[in-house]
Scaffold this active site. Structure first.
Site: not given
Ligand code: PMP
Length: 404
Positions: A120, A197, A200, A223, A361
Protein backbone atom coordinates in the site's frame (compact mmCIF):
# COMPACT_ATOMS: atom_id res chain seq x y z
CA UNK A 1 -20.94 -21.75 10.00
CA UNK A 2 -20.70 -21.41 13.74
CA UNK A 3 -22.57 -18.14 14.23
CA UNK A 4 -25.98 -16.72 13.58
CA UNK A 5 -25.62 -14.18 10.80
CA UNK A 6 -28.95 -12.50 11.51
CA UNK A 7 -28.13 -11.78 15.15
CA UNK A 8 -24.58 -10.79 14.19
CA UNK A 9 -25.93 -8.20 11.72
CA UNK A 10 -28.33 -6.89 14.34
CA UNK A 11 -25.32 -5.82 16.39
CA UNK A 12 -24.33 -3.38 13.62
CA UNK A 13 -26.70 -0.39 13.61
CA UNK A 14 -25.47 0.66 10.16
CA UNK A 15 -27.39 -2.18 8.55
CA UNK A 16 -30.74 -1.22 10.01
CA UNK A 17 -30.11 2.33 8.74
CA UNK A 18 -29.37 0.98 5.23
CA UNK A 19 -31.36 -2.23 4.73
CA UNK A 20 -31.41 -1.70 0.96
CA UNK A 21 -27.62 -1.59 0.53
CA UNK A 22 -25.08 -4.36 -0.01
CA UNK A 23 -21.81 -3.21 1.50
CA UNK A 24 -18.80 -4.88 -0.14
CA UNK A 25 -16.23 -2.18 0.57
CA UNK A 26 -15.04 -3.73 3.82
CA UNK A 27 -11.34 -3.49 3.00
CA UNK A 28 -11.78 0.31 2.97
CA UNK A 29 -13.44 0.37 6.36
CA UNK A 30 -15.59 -1.96 8.44
CA UNK A 31 -18.85 -1.15 10.17
CA UNK A 32 -18.93 -0.92 13.96
CA UNK A 33 -20.85 -3.08 16.40
CA UNK A 34 -23.05 -1.29 18.94
CA UNK A 35 -20.58 -2.26 21.70
CA UNK A 36 -17.95 0.03 20.15
CA UNK A 37 -20.36 2.95 19.76
CA UNK A 38 -21.54 2.48 23.35
CA UNK A 39 -18.00 2.45 24.75
CA UNK A 40 -17.12 5.70 23.01
CA UNK A 41 -20.39 7.31 23.99
CA UNK A 42 -19.86 6.31 27.63
CA UNK A 43 -16.37 7.76 27.57
CA UNK A 44 -17.51 11.12 26.20
CA UNK A 45 -20.66 11.34 28.30
CA UNK A 46 -19.25 10.08 31.59
CA UNK A 47 -15.45 10.06 31.75
CA UNK A 48 -14.30 12.83 29.43
CA UNK A 49 -11.16 14.49 30.84
CA UNK A 50 -7.66 14.84 29.49
CA UNK A 51 -5.38 11.93 30.33
CA UNK A 52 -2.05 11.95 32.18
CA UNK A 53 -2.23 15.69 32.85
CA UNK A 54 -4.33 16.75 35.75
CA UNK A 55 -4.23 15.75 39.38
CA UNK A 56 -8.03 15.61 39.66
CA UNK A 57 -9.87 12.34 40.01
CA UNK A 58 -11.74 12.63 36.71
CA UNK A 59 -8.49 12.83 34.79
CA UNK A 60 -7.25 9.82 36.73
CA UNK A 61 -10.37 7.86 35.74
CA UNK A 62 -9.90 8.81 32.09
CA UNK A 63 -6.23 7.84 32.30
CA UNK A 64 -7.12 4.48 33.83
CA UNK A 65 -9.62 3.75 31.03
CA UNK A 66 -7.14 4.88 28.38
CA UNK A 67 -4.29 2.75 29.76
CA UNK A 68 -6.66 -0.22 30.20
CA UNK A 69 -7.34 0.09 26.45
CA UNK A 70 -3.59 -0.10 25.81
CA UNK A 71 -3.42 -3.25 27.93
CA UNK A 72 -6.28 -4.79 25.96
CA UNK A 73 -4.34 -4.25 22.72
CA UNK A 74 -1.12 -5.57 24.29
CA UNK A 75 -2.87 -8.76 25.41
CA UNK A 76 -4.61 -9.12 22.05
CA UNK A 77 -1.26 -9.06 20.24
CA UNK A 78 0.51 -10.91 23.04
CA UNK A 79 3.04 -8.10 23.34
CA UNK A 80 5.53 -8.51 26.19
CA UNK A 81 4.83 -5.05 27.62
CA UNK A 82 1.99 -2.59 27.25
CA UNK A 83 4.50 0.19 26.53
CA UNK A 84 5.17 -1.63 23.27
CA UNK A 85 1.76 -0.42 22.07
CA UNK A 86 2.08 3.07 20.60
CA UNK A 87 -1.17 4.83 19.73
CA UNK A 88 -1.20 6.40 16.29
CA UNK A 89 -4.00 7.85 14.21
CA UNK A 90 -3.81 4.85 11.85
CA UNK A 91 -1.47 2.67 9.85
CA UNK A 92 -0.38 5.59 7.67
CA UNK A 93 0.62 7.70 10.67
CA UNK A 94 2.37 4.67 12.17
CA UNK A 95 4.49 4.16 9.07
CA UNK A 96 5.47 7.83 8.96
CA UNK A 97 6.62 7.67 12.59
CA UNK A 98 8.38 4.38 12.02
CA UNK A 99 10.31 5.34 8.89
CA UNK A 100 11.22 8.79 10.22
CA UNK A 101 12.25 7.23 13.52
CA UNK A 102 14.50 4.59 11.96
CA UNK A 103 16.46 7.16 9.96
CA UNK A 104 19.72 7.84 11.74
CA UNK A 105 19.62 5.33 14.60
CA UNK A 106 19.07 2.32 12.29
CA UNK A 107 19.20 3.45 8.67
CA UNK A 108 21.96 5.47 7.08
CA UNK A 109 23.01 6.37 3.55
CA UNK A 110 23.82 3.26 1.54
CA UNK A 111 21.49 0.99 3.53
CA UNK A 112 18.76 -1.02 1.81
CA UNK A 113 15.12 -1.58 2.67
CA UNK A 114 13.08 -4.39 1.13
CA UNK A 115 9.34 -4.08 0.41
CA UNK A 116 7.07 -6.06 -1.92
CA UNK A 117 5.18 -5.29 -5.14
CA UNK A 118 1.90 -5.49 -3.26
CA UNK A 119 2.53 -2.71 -0.77
CA UNK A 120 0.00 0.00 0.00
CA UNK A 121 1.21 3.57 -0.54
CA UNK A 122 1.44 3.85 3.26
CA UNK A 123 4.39 1.43 3.10
CA UNK A 124 5.97 3.14 0.08
CA UNK A 125 5.61 6.91 0.24
CA UNK A 126 6.98 7.38 3.80
CA UNK A 127 10.20 5.69 2.57
CA UNK A 128 10.26 8.18 -0.33
CA UNK A 129 9.80 11.14 2.02
CA UNK A 130 11.94 10.17 4.99
CA UNK A 131 14.53 7.67 3.74
CA UNK A 132 15.37 7.89 0.03
CA UNK A 133 16.52 11.56 0.16
CA UNK A 134 19.11 10.43 2.73
CA UNK A 135 20.61 7.75 0.51
CA UNK A 136 18.57 4.68 1.51
CA UNK A 137 17.76 2.31 -1.34
CA UNK A 138 14.40 0.58 -1.75
CA UNK A 139 14.33 -2.93 -3.27
CA UNK A 140 11.10 -4.60 -4.29
CA UNK A 141 10.11 -8.29 -4.19
CA UNK A 142 8.46 -9.08 -7.54
CA UNK A 143 5.21 -10.99 -8.06
CA UNK A 144 5.07 -14.57 -9.24
CA UNK A 145 3.31 -15.23 -12.57
CA UNK A 146 0.07 -15.87 -10.65
CA UNK A 147 0.37 -12.56 -8.75
CA UNK A 148 1.62 -14.01 -5.46
CA UNK A 149 4.46 -13.03 -3.16
CA UNK A 150 7.59 -14.56 -4.70
CA UNK A 151 9.39 -16.29 -1.81
CA UNK A 152 12.27 -17.46 -4.02
CA UNK A 153 12.94 -13.93 -5.29
CA UNK A 154 12.57 -12.68 -1.71
CA UNK A 155 15.30 -15.07 -0.52
CA UNK A 156 17.58 -13.81 -3.30
CA UNK A 157 16.93 -10.15 -2.42
CA UNK A 158 17.71 -10.85 1.24
CA UNK A 159 21.27 -11.64 0.12
CA UNK A 160 21.63 -7.88 -0.49
CA UNK A 161 21.40 -7.59 3.32
CA UNK A 162 18.55 -5.10 3.76
CA UNK A 163 18.52 -3.51 7.20
CA UNK A 164 14.71 -3.46 7.20
CA UNK A 165 12.10 -5.67 5.52
CA UNK A 166 8.59 -4.20 5.41
CA UNK A 167 5.75 -6.29 3.96
CA UNK A 168 1.95 -6.33 4.12
CA UNK A 169 0.34 -9.19 6.03
CA UNK A 170 -2.61 -9.24 3.59
CA UNK A 171 -2.72 -7.44 0.24
CA UNK A 172 -5.49 -4.85 0.24
CA UNK A 173 -5.70 -4.97 -3.56
CA UNK A 174 -5.64 -8.71 -4.26
CA UNK A 175 -6.62 -10.18 -0.90
CA UNK A 176 -3.73 -12.61 -0.69
CA UNK A 177 -2.52 -13.66 2.74
CA UNK A 178 1.25 -13.39 2.58
CA UNK A 179 3.43 -16.19 3.97
CA UNK A 180 4.30 -14.06 7.00
CA UNK A 181 5.91 -16.81 9.08
CA UNK A 182 8.40 -17.51 6.28
CA UNK A 183 8.84 -13.81 5.53
CA UNK A 184 9.75 -13.07 9.17
CA UNK A 185 11.95 -16.15 9.62
CA UNK A 186 13.98 -15.55 6.45
CA UNK A 187 14.37 -11.84 7.22
CA UNK A 188 15.64 -12.66 10.72
CA UNK A 189 18.11 -15.19 9.31
CA UNK A 190 19.37 -12.39 7.05
CA UNK A 191 19.73 -10.09 10.08
CA UNK A 192 16.98 -7.62 9.09
CA UNK A 193 14.44 -5.80 11.24
CA UNK A 194 10.98 -6.99 10.13
CA UNK A 195 7.90 -4.80 9.84
CA UNK A 196 4.45 -6.13 8.96
CA UNK A 197 1.67 -3.88 7.69
CA UNK A 198 -1.29 -5.45 9.45
CA UNK A 199 -3.95 -3.03 8.16
CA UNK A 200 -5.81 -5.86 6.40
CA UNK A 201 -4.30 -8.83 8.23
CA UNK A 202 -5.31 -7.96 11.78
CA UNK A 203 -8.97 -8.73 11.14
CA UNK A 204 -8.21 -11.98 9.35
CA UNK A 205 -6.28 -13.96 11.96
CA UNK A 206 -5.01 -13.86 15.51
CA UNK A 207 -1.54 -12.37 15.71
CA UNK A 208 0.93 -13.35 18.41
CA UNK A 209 3.79 -10.92 17.95
CA UNK A 210 6.11 -12.90 20.23
CA UNK A 211 5.48 -16.27 18.57
CA UNK A 212 5.88 -14.65 15.16
CA UNK A 213 8.95 -12.76 16.40
CA UNK A 214 8.01 -9.73 14.28
CA UNK A 215 9.74 -6.48 15.26
CA UNK A 216 7.00 -4.02 14.26
CA UNK A 217 3.32 -4.60 13.44
CA UNK A 218 0.99 -1.76 12.42
CA UNK A 219 -2.77 -1.56 12.02
CA UNK A 220 -5.75 0.81 12.00
CA UNK A 221 -8.72 0.63 14.37
CA UNK A 222 -11.32 1.20 11.69
CA UNK A 223 -10.39 -2.01 9.87
CA UNK A 224 -10.91 -4.01 13.06
CA UNK A 225 -14.54 -2.95 13.72
CA UNK A 226 -13.18 0.00 15.71
CA UNK A 227 -13.29 3.75 15.16
CA UNK A 228 -11.35 5.88 12.68
CA UNK A 229 -8.53 8.12 13.87
CA UNK A 230 -6.88 5.49 16.04
CA UNK A 231 -4.24 2.92 15.16
CA UNK A 232 -1.42 0.95 16.67
CA UNK A 233 2.30 0.82 16.11
CA UNK A 234 3.51 -2.26 17.95
CA UNK A 235 7.27 -2.52 18.34
CA UNK A 236 9.71 -4.55 20.39
CA UNK A 237 11.06 -2.41 23.22
CA UNK A 238 14.64 -2.59 21.97
CA UNK A 239 13.63 -1.09 18.60
CA UNK A 240 11.04 1.39 19.86
CA UNK A 241 13.75 2.77 22.16
CA UNK A 242 15.78 3.63 19.06
CA UNK A 243 13.05 5.54 17.20
CA UNK A 244 13.37 9.31 16.95
CA UNK A 245 9.98 10.92 17.62
CA UNK A 246 8.35 12.41 14.55
CA UNK A 247 6.08 14.67 16.57
CA UNK A 248 7.23 16.90 19.38
CA UNK A 249 5.10 18.68 21.96
CA UNK A 250 3.33 17.96 25.20
CA UNK A 251 3.39 14.55 26.87
CA UNK A 252 6.44 13.24 24.98
CA UNK A 253 9.03 15.16 26.99
CA UNK A 254 10.72 14.88 30.40
CA UNK A 255 12.23 18.36 30.50
CA UNK A 256 12.14 21.36 28.17
CA UNK A 257 14.21 24.53 28.14
CA UNK A 258 14.35 27.11 25.36
CA UNK A 259 17.45 25.47 23.98
CA UNK A 260 16.73 21.75 24.31
CA UNK A 261 14.39 19.04 25.52
CA UNK A 262 14.73 15.54 26.87
CA UNK A 263 12.24 12.87 25.97
CA UNK A 264 9.83 10.81 28.00
CA UNK A 265 9.86 7.03 28.41
CA UNK A 266 7.94 4.68 26.15
CA UNK A 267 5.17 4.76 25.10
CA UNK A 268 4.64 8.48 25.74
CA UNK A 269 7.83 9.51 23.93
CA UNK A 270 6.12 8.62 20.64
CA UNK A 271 2.68 10.03 21.52
CA UNK A 272 2.98 13.82 21.47
CA UNK A 273 -0.13 15.87 22.26
CA UNK A 274 -3.57 14.93 23.53
CA UNK A 275 -4.23 11.39 22.31
CA UNK A 276 -7.42 10.07 20.74
CA UNK A 277 -8.78 8.81 24.05
CA UNK A 278 -12.27 7.84 22.89
CA UNK A 279 -10.71 6.20 19.84
CA UNK A 280 -8.42 4.04 21.98
CA UNK A 281 -11.34 3.03 24.18
CA UNK A 282 -13.46 2.29 21.11
CA UNK A 283 -10.70 0.14 19.63
CA UNK A 284 -10.36 -1.79 22.90
CA UNK A 285 -14.15 -2.34 22.85
CA UNK A 286 -13.86 -3.67 19.29
CA UNK A 287 -11.17 -6.12 20.41
CA UNK A 288 -13.23 -7.27 23.40
CA UNK A 289 -16.21 -7.71 21.07
CA UNK A 290 -14.10 -9.70 18.62
CA UNK A 291 -12.76 -11.91 21.39
CA UNK A 292 -16.33 -13.00 22.08
CA UNK A 293 -16.81 -14.07 18.45
CA UNK A 294 -15.68 -17.24 16.72
CA UNK A 295 -12.79 -15.98 14.60
CA UNK A 296 -12.31 -19.34 12.89
CA UNK A 297 -15.97 -19.33 11.88
CA UNK A 298 -15.53 -15.79 10.54
CA UNK A 299 -12.57 -16.95 8.46
CA UNK A 300 -14.48 -19.95 7.11
CA UNK A 301 -17.46 -17.76 6.30
CA UNK A 302 -15.37 -15.17 4.45
CA UNK A 303 -13.56 -17.91 2.52
CA UNK A 304 -16.92 -19.43 1.55
CA UNK A 305 -18.16 -16.01 0.39
CA UNK A 306 -15.05 -15.59 -1.75
CA UNK A 307 -15.42 -19.09 -3.24
CA UNK A 308 -19.06 -18.50 -4.11
CA UNK A 309 -18.43 -15.06 -5.59
CA UNK A 310 -15.40 -16.25 -7.50
CA UNK A 311 -17.28 -19.25 -8.96
CA UNK A 312 -20.12 -16.93 -10.02
CA UNK A 313 -17.70 -14.51 -11.67
CA UNK A 314 -16.15 -17.33 -13.64
CA UNK A 315 -19.53 -17.83 -15.31
CA UNK A 316 -19.40 -14.26 -16.68
CA UNK A 317 -16.89 -14.63 -19.48
CA UNK A 318 -16.30 -10.90 -20.01
CA UNK A 319 -14.75 -10.61 -16.53
CA UNK A 320 -11.01 -10.80 -15.89
CA UNK A 321 -10.22 -11.97 -12.38
CA UNK A 322 -7.01 -10.53 -10.94
CA UNK A 323 -6.95 -12.54 -7.71
CA UNK A 324 -7.83 -16.12 -6.93
CA UNK A 325 -9.89 -17.66 -4.13
CA UNK A 326 -7.15 -19.58 -2.31
CA UNK A 327 -5.20 -18.09 0.63
CA UNK A 328 -7.43 -15.09 0.17
CA UNK A 329 -8.60 -13.06 3.17
CA UNK A 330 -11.85 -11.95 1.53
CA UNK A 331 -10.98 -9.66 -1.39
CA UNK A 332 -11.72 -10.29 -5.07
CA UNK A 333 -10.31 -7.93 -7.69
CA UNK A 334 -11.67 -8.01 -11.21
CA UNK A 335 -12.09 -6.07 -14.43
CA UNK A 336 -14.50 -6.04 -17.27
CA UNK A 337 -12.46 -6.46 -20.45
CA UNK A 338 -11.91 -3.15 -22.26
CA UNK A 339 -13.94 -1.13 -19.75
CA UNK A 340 -12.84 1.31 -17.08
CA UNK A 341 -13.30 -0.12 -13.55
CA UNK A 342 -15.16 3.04 -12.46
CA UNK A 343 -17.93 2.37 -15.00
CA UNK A 344 -18.69 -1.02 -13.55
CA UNK A 345 -18.55 0.32 -9.98
CA UNK A 346 -20.94 3.15 -10.92
CA UNK A 347 -23.47 0.72 -12.37
CA UNK A 348 -23.27 -1.37 -9.21
CA UNK A 349 -23.68 1.75 -7.09
CA UNK A 350 -26.90 2.45 -9.00
CA UNK A 351 -28.08 -0.93 -7.73
CA UNK A 352 -27.03 -0.04 -4.15
CA UNK A 353 -23.94 -2.21 -4.12
CA UNK A 354 -20.92 -0.51 -2.56
CA UNK A 355 -17.59 -1.54 -4.06
CA UNK A 356 -14.38 0.32 -4.77
CA UNK A 357 -12.80 0.98 -8.17
CA UNK A 358 -9.32 2.25 -8.97
CA UNK A 359 -5.82 1.32 -7.92
CA UNK A 360 -6.58 1.04 -4.20
CA UNK A 361 -3.50 2.97 -3.02
CA UNK A 362 -1.31 0.38 -4.74
CA UNK A 363 -0.39 2.17 -7.99
CA UNK A 364 2.96 0.38 -8.39
CA UNK A 365 1.20 -2.99 -8.10
CA UNK A 366 -1.09 -2.11 -10.98
CA UNK A 367 1.91 -0.93 -13.00
CA UNK A 368 3.48 -4.36 -12.35
CA UNK A 369 0.23 -6.10 -13.33
CA UNK A 370 0.00 -3.83 -16.37
CA UNK A 371 -3.68 -3.04 -15.81
CA UNK A 372 -5.30 0.35 -15.21
CA UNK A 373 -7.07 -0.65 -12.02
CA UNK A 374 -9.73 -3.00 -10.72
CA UNK A 375 -13.13 -3.24 -9.14
CA UNK A 376 -12.61 -4.55 -5.63
CA UNK A 377 -15.22 -6.62 -3.81
CA UNK A 378 -14.26 -7.07 -0.16
CA UNK A 379 -16.22 -9.24 2.23
CA UNK A 380 -16.70 -9.21 5.98
CA UNK A 381 -18.14 -11.58 8.56
CA UNK A 382 -21.54 -9.87 8.31
CA UNK A 383 -22.02 -10.41 4.55
CA UNK A 384 -24.44 -13.13 3.47
CA UNK A 385 -24.59 -15.65 0.62
CA UNK A 386 -27.78 -13.96 -0.46
CA UNK A 387 -25.84 -10.70 -0.88
CA UNK A 388 -23.28 -12.54 -2.99
CA UNK A 389 -25.98 -13.96 -5.25
CA UNK A 390 -27.68 -10.57 -5.63
CA UNK A 391 -24.32 -8.99 -6.42
CA UNK A 392 -23.61 -11.61 -9.08
CA UNK A 393 -26.99 -10.92 -10.69
CA UNK A 394 -26.31 -7.17 -10.59
CA UNK A 395 -22.85 -7.75 -12.00
CA UNK A 396 -24.22 -9.77 -14.91
CA UNK A 397 -26.74 -6.99 -15.66
CA UNK A 398 -24.04 -4.30 -15.49
CA UNK A 399 -21.78 -6.31 -17.78
CA UNK A 400 -24.61 -6.67 -20.32
CA UNK A 401 -25.36 -2.95 -20.15
CA UNK A 402 -21.74 -2.01 -20.74
CA UNK A 403 -21.49 -4.45 -23.65
CA UNK A 404 -24.38 -2.73 -25.46
N1 PMP B 1 -1.91 -0.65 4.48
C1 PMP B 1 -2.90 -1.37 3.95
C2 PMP B 1 -2.60 -2.77 3.48
C3 PMP B 1 -4.19 -0.84 3.87
O1 PMP B 1 -5.17 -1.56 3.33
C4 PMP B 1 -4.43 0.46 4.35
C5 PMP B 1 -5.80 1.09 4.25
N2 PMP B 1 -6.39 0.99 3.00
C6 PMP B 1 -3.36 1.17 4.90
C7 PMP B 1 -2.11 0.58 4.96
C8 PMP B 1 -3.53 2.56 5.44
O2 PMP B 1 -4.44 2.55 6.51
P1 PMP B 1 -5.06 3.93 7.03
O3 PMP B 1 -5.65 4.60 5.82
O4 PMP B 1 -6.11 3.48 8.00
O5 PMP B 1 -3.97 4.71 7.64
Amino acid sequence: MNFDLRSLRQQFPFFSAHPDWIYLDNAATLHKPQAVLDAMNTFYSQHNSNVHRSAHGLSQQATAAFEAARNTVAQFLNARFSHEIIWTSGTTAGFNQLVFGLMGPVLQSGDRVLISSMEHHANIVPWHIHALPFGVQLDVVPLTADHRFDLAAYSELLKLKPKVVSISHVSNALGYIQPIADIVRLAKEAGAIVVLDGAQGIVWEKIDVQALDVDFYLFSGHKLYGPTGIGVLYGKTQYLELLRPLLGGGEMIKTVSFSSSSWNDLPYRLEAGTPNMAGAIGLAAAILWLQQQDLTAFQQHKSALVQRFYAGCQQISALELLSGPTTNAGIVALNLKNEHPADLATLLDQQNIAVRAGTHCTMPLFQALNVKGSVRFSFACYNSFDEIDRTLTALATAVELLAE
